[in-house]
Design a protein around this motif. Structure first.
Motif, PDB file in Angstrom:
ATOM      1  N   MET A  55     -12.774  24.742  25.673  1.00  0.00           N
ATOM      2  CA  MET A  55     -14.168  24.869  25.279  1.00  0.00           C
ATOM      3  C   MET A  55     -15.046  24.445  26.449  1.00  0.00           C
ATOM      4  SD  MET A  55     -15.813  22.792  22.155  1.00  0.00           S
ATOM      5  CE  MET A  55     -17.486  22.336  22.138  1.00  0.00           C
ATOM      6  N   GLU A  56     -15.941  25.327  26.882  1.00  0.00           N
ATOM      7  CA  GLU A  56     -16.818  24.987  27.990  1.00  0.00           C
ATOM      8  C   GLU A  56     -17.919  24.049  27.528  1.00  0.00           C
ATOM      9  OE1 GLU A  56     -18.033  27.786  30.906  1.00  0.00           O
ATOM     10  OE2 GLU A  56     -16.542  29.223  30.219  1.00  0.00           O
ATOM     11  N   ALA A  57     -18.464  23.291  28.494  1.00  0.00           N
ATOM     12  CA  ALA A  57     -19.555  22.374  28.181  1.00  0.00           C
ATOM     13  C   ALA A  57     -20.746  23.173  27.664  1.00  0.00           C
ATOM     14  CB  ALA A  57     -19.935  21.588  29.431  1.00  0.00           C
ATOM     15  N   THR A  58     -21.325  22.705  26.593  1.00  0.00           N
ATOM     16  CA  THR A  58     -22.511  23.361  26.051  1.00  0.00           C
ATOM     17  C   THR A  58     -23.739  22.795  26.746  1.00  0.00           C
ATOM     18  OG1 THR A  58     -22.796  21.708  24.329  1.00  0.00           O
ATOM     19  CG2 THR A  58     -21.386  23.607  23.799  1.00  0.00           C
ATOM     20  N   HIS A  59     -24.864  23.474  26.576  1.00  0.00           N
ATOM     21  CA  HIS A  59     -26.114  22.985  27.161  1.00  0.00           C
ATOM     22  C   HIS A  59     -26.424  21.589  26.622  1.00  0.00           C
ATOM     23  CE1 HIS A  59     -30.082  22.921  28.875  1.00  0.00           C
ATOM     24  NE2 HIS A  59     -30.598  22.683  27.686  1.00  0.00           N
ATOM     25  N   GLU A  60     -26.174  21.383  25.339  1.00  0.00           N
ATOM     26  CA  GLU A  60     -26.453  20.087  24.705  1.00  0.00           C
ATOM     27  C   GLU A  60     -25.584  18.983  25.309  1.00  0.00           C
ATOM     28  OE1 GLU A  60     -25.391  18.237  20.446  1.00  0.00           O
ATOM     29  OE2 GLU A  60     -26.692  20.005  20.354  1.00  0.00           O
ATOM     30  N   ILE A  88     -12.972  25.140  31.087  1.00  0.00           N
ATOM     31  CA  ILE A  88     -11.710  25.852  30.962  1.00  0.00           C
ATOM     32  C   ILE A  88     -10.783  25.420  32.090  1.00  0.00           C
ATOM     33  CG2 ILE A  88     -10.663  28.130  31.114  1.00  0.00           C
ATOM     34  CD1 ILE A  88     -13.031  29.157  29.502  1.00  0.00           C
ATOM     35  N   LEU A  89     -11.326  25.216  33.273  1.00  0.00           N
ATOM     36  CA  LEU A  89     -10.507  24.842  34.420  1.00  0.00           C
ATOM     37  C   LEU A  89     -11.198  23.757  35.246  1.00  0.00           C
ATOM     38  CD1 LEU A  89      -9.722  28.459  35.663  1.00  0.00           C
ATOM     39  CD2 LEU A  89      -8.117  26.947  34.509  1.00  0.00           C
ATOM     40  N   VAL A  90     -10.391  22.894  35.835  1.00  0.00           N
ATOM     41  CA  VAL A  90     -10.883  22.018  36.894  1.00  0.00           C
ATOM     42  C   VAL A  90      -9.915  22.156  38.054  1.00  0.00           C
ATOM     43  CG1 VAL A  90     -12.045  20.361  35.370  1.00  0.00           C
ATOM     44  CG2 VAL A  90      -9.697  19.931  36.072  1.00  0.00           C
ATOM     45  N   VAL A  91     -10.441  22.089  39.256  1.00  0.00           N
ATOM     46  CA  VAL A  91      -9.596  22.170  40.446  1.00  0.00           C
ATOM     47  C   VAL A  91      -9.783  20.900  41.266  1.00  0.00           C
ATOM     48  CG1 VAL A  91      -9.555  24.696  40.533  1.00  0.00           C
ATOM     49  CG2 VAL A  91     -11.371  23.458  41.725  1.00  0.00           C
ATOM     50  N   THR A  92      -8.713  20.496  41.921  1.00  0.00           N
ATOM     51  CA  THR A  92      -8.760  19.309  42.770  1.00  0.00           C
ATOM     52  C   THR A  92      -9.447  19.678  44.069  1.00  0.00           C
ATOM     53  OG1 THR A  92      -6.636  18.645  41.829  1.00  0.00           O
ATOM     54  CG2 THR A  92      -7.361  17.491  43.824  1.00  0.00           C
ATOM     55  N   ALA A  93     -10.505  18.948  44.412  1.00  0.00           N
ATOM     56  CA  ALA A  93     -11.237  19.197  45.649  1.00  0.00           C
ATOM     57  C   ALA A  93     -10.807  18.236  46.748  1.00  0.00           C
ATOM     58  CB  ALA A  93     -12.739  19.086  45.408  1.00  0.00           C
ATOM     59  N   SER A  94     -10.537  16.983  46.382  1.00  0.00           N
ATOM     60  CA  SER A  94     -10.096  16.003  47.383  1.00  0.00           C
ATOM     61  C   SER A  94      -9.448  14.816  46.695  1.00  0.00           C
ATOM     62  CB  SER A  94     -11.269  15.528  48.250  1.00  0.00           C
ATOM     63  OG  SER A  94     -12.151  14.721  47.492  1.00  0.00           O
ATOM     64  N   MET A  95      -8.609  14.142  47.463  1.00  0.00           N
ATOM     65  CA  MET A  95      -8.007  12.893  47.022  1.00  0.00           C
ATOM     66  C   MET A  95      -8.184  11.936  48.188  1.00  0.00           C
ATOM     67  SD  MET A  95      -4.095  11.980  45.783  1.00  0.00           S
ATOM     68  CE  MET A  95      -4.130  13.062  44.370  1.00  0.00           C
ATOM     69  N   ASP A  96      -8.839  10.811  47.924  1.00  0.00           N
ATOM     70  CA  ASP A  96      -9.028   9.881  49.031  1.00  0.00           C
ATOM     71  C   ASP A  96      -8.926   8.441  48.556  1.00  0.00           C
ATOM     72  OD1 ASP A  96     -12.301  11.083  48.898  1.00  0.00           O
ATOM     73  OD2 ASP A  96     -11.757   9.125  48.151  1.00  0.00           O
ATOM     74  N   VAL A 146     -13.599  19.774  40.613  1.00  0.00           N
ATOM     75  CA  VAL A 146     -14.725  20.668  40.378  1.00  0.00           C
ATOM     76  C   VAL A 146     -14.404  21.496  39.142  1.00  0.00           C
ATOM     77  CG1 VAL A 146     -16.112  22.577  41.301  1.00  0.00           C
ATOM     78  CG2 VAL A 146     -15.305  20.755  42.832  1.00  0.00           C
ATOM     79  N   ALA A 147     -15.359  21.581  38.219  1.00  0.00           N
ATOM     80  CA  ALA A 147     -15.209  22.418  37.030  1.00  0.00           C
ATOM     81  C   ALA A 147     -15.545  23.849  37.414  1.00  0.00           C
ATOM     82  CB  ALA A 147     -16.137  21.932  35.922  1.00  0.00           C
ATOM     83  N   VAL A 148     -14.675  24.762  37.022  1.00  0.00           N
ATOM     84  CA  VAL A 148     -14.887  26.176  37.360  1.00  0.00           C
ATOM     85  C   VAL A 148     -14.656  27.047  36.130  1.00  0.00           C
ATOM     86  CG1 VAL A 148     -14.266  25.901  39.806  1.00  0.00           C
ATOM     87  CG2 VAL A 148     -12.488  26.495  38.143  1.00  0.00           C
ATOM     88  N   ASP A 149     -15.248  28.242  36.181  1.00  0.00           N
ATOM     89  CA  ASP A 149     -14.998  29.210  35.116  1.00  0.00           C
ATOM     90  C   ASP A 149     -13.764  30.035  35.477  1.00  0.00           C
ATOM     91  OD1 ASP A 149     -15.809  31.181  36.953  1.00  0.00           O
ATOM     92  OD2 ASP A 149     -17.800  31.402  36.054  1.00  0.00           O
ATOM     93  N   GLN A 150     -13.456  31.052  34.677  1.00  0.00           N
ATOM     94  CA  GLN A 150     -12.238  31.820  34.903  1.00  0.00           C
ATOM     95  C   GLN A 150     -12.280  32.671  36.160  1.00  0.00           C
ATOM     96  OE1 GLN A 150     -10.831  33.812  31.403  1.00  0.00           O
ATOM     97  NE2 GLN A 150     -10.385  31.880  30.394  1.00  0.00           N
TER      98      GLN A 150
END
Length: 178
Positions: A1-6, A60-68, A123-127
């Motif tokens: 479920m994607e984040a709603t505006h609310e 729906i998806l999150v991707v790893t941008a960095s690990m520090d 980072v949260a991303v769409d499909q």
């Protein structure tokens, strides 16, 4: 479920997205000394951090941008019970910094020994892979508020480092490895 505006507008508490993972360490996860491979521990850190990011972003998806700031404090041995805990420290427009702490639990006394800490940016991303907004984080305790403020300082430091590395890459030639 994607984040709603609310949801994006009102924010979410740190507690709403916290995640925990437990692992028993087996011989196949370790080096010849019986210590957990650092890369395997990094994998566990990334997985539990991603759960916290998914919960927070409701994406729906999150991707790893960095690990520090990944610190291996103490070894993890065959047979150890590894406990990893993750929580979102701060949310930006489409990204989140998640703090992960790993501990070994003594099964008899339930005492915990700190073995690793890291900060992971997701980072949260769409499909289609395009970034999507995430809700702000609501820090309630003094500890959460400190982590919230510290996350901004780390983000600014990461941005400076990314710019510095970008400039260095422009000057590299094909024989840079020599």
């Amino acid at each position: 479920m994607e984040a709603t505006h609310e949801t994006v507008a009102k924010g979410m508490t740190v507690a709403e997205s916290q995640a925990e993972r437990s692992e028993i360490i087996f011989p196949g996860d370790t080096n010849s000394l019986g210590n957990l491979f650092g890369g395997k521990l990094m994998q566990f850190v990334d997985l539990v951090g991603a759960v916290a990011a998914y919960r927070h972003a409701r994406a729906i998806l999150v991707v790893t941008a960095s690990m520090d700031h990944l610190d291996f404090v103490a070894p993890v041995h065959v047979g150890d019970l590894l406990i990893l805990k993750a929580s979102v420290n701060r949310a930006f427009r489409t990204s989140m910094e998640v703090g992960v702490k790993a501990m070994v639990e003594d099964p008899k006394t339930r005492a915990l020994r700190h073995v690793c800490s890291a900060y992971v940016t997701y980072v949260a991303v769409d499909q289609t892979g395009q970034p999507v907004p995430v809700p702000p984080i609501v820090a309630e305790t003094e500890h959460q508020k400190r982590r919230f403020e510290d996350a901004l300082r780390r983000r600014e430091g990461r941005a400076d480092e990314v710019s510095r590395k970008r400039e260095i890459r422009k000057t590299l030639t094909m024989d840079w490895h020599i």
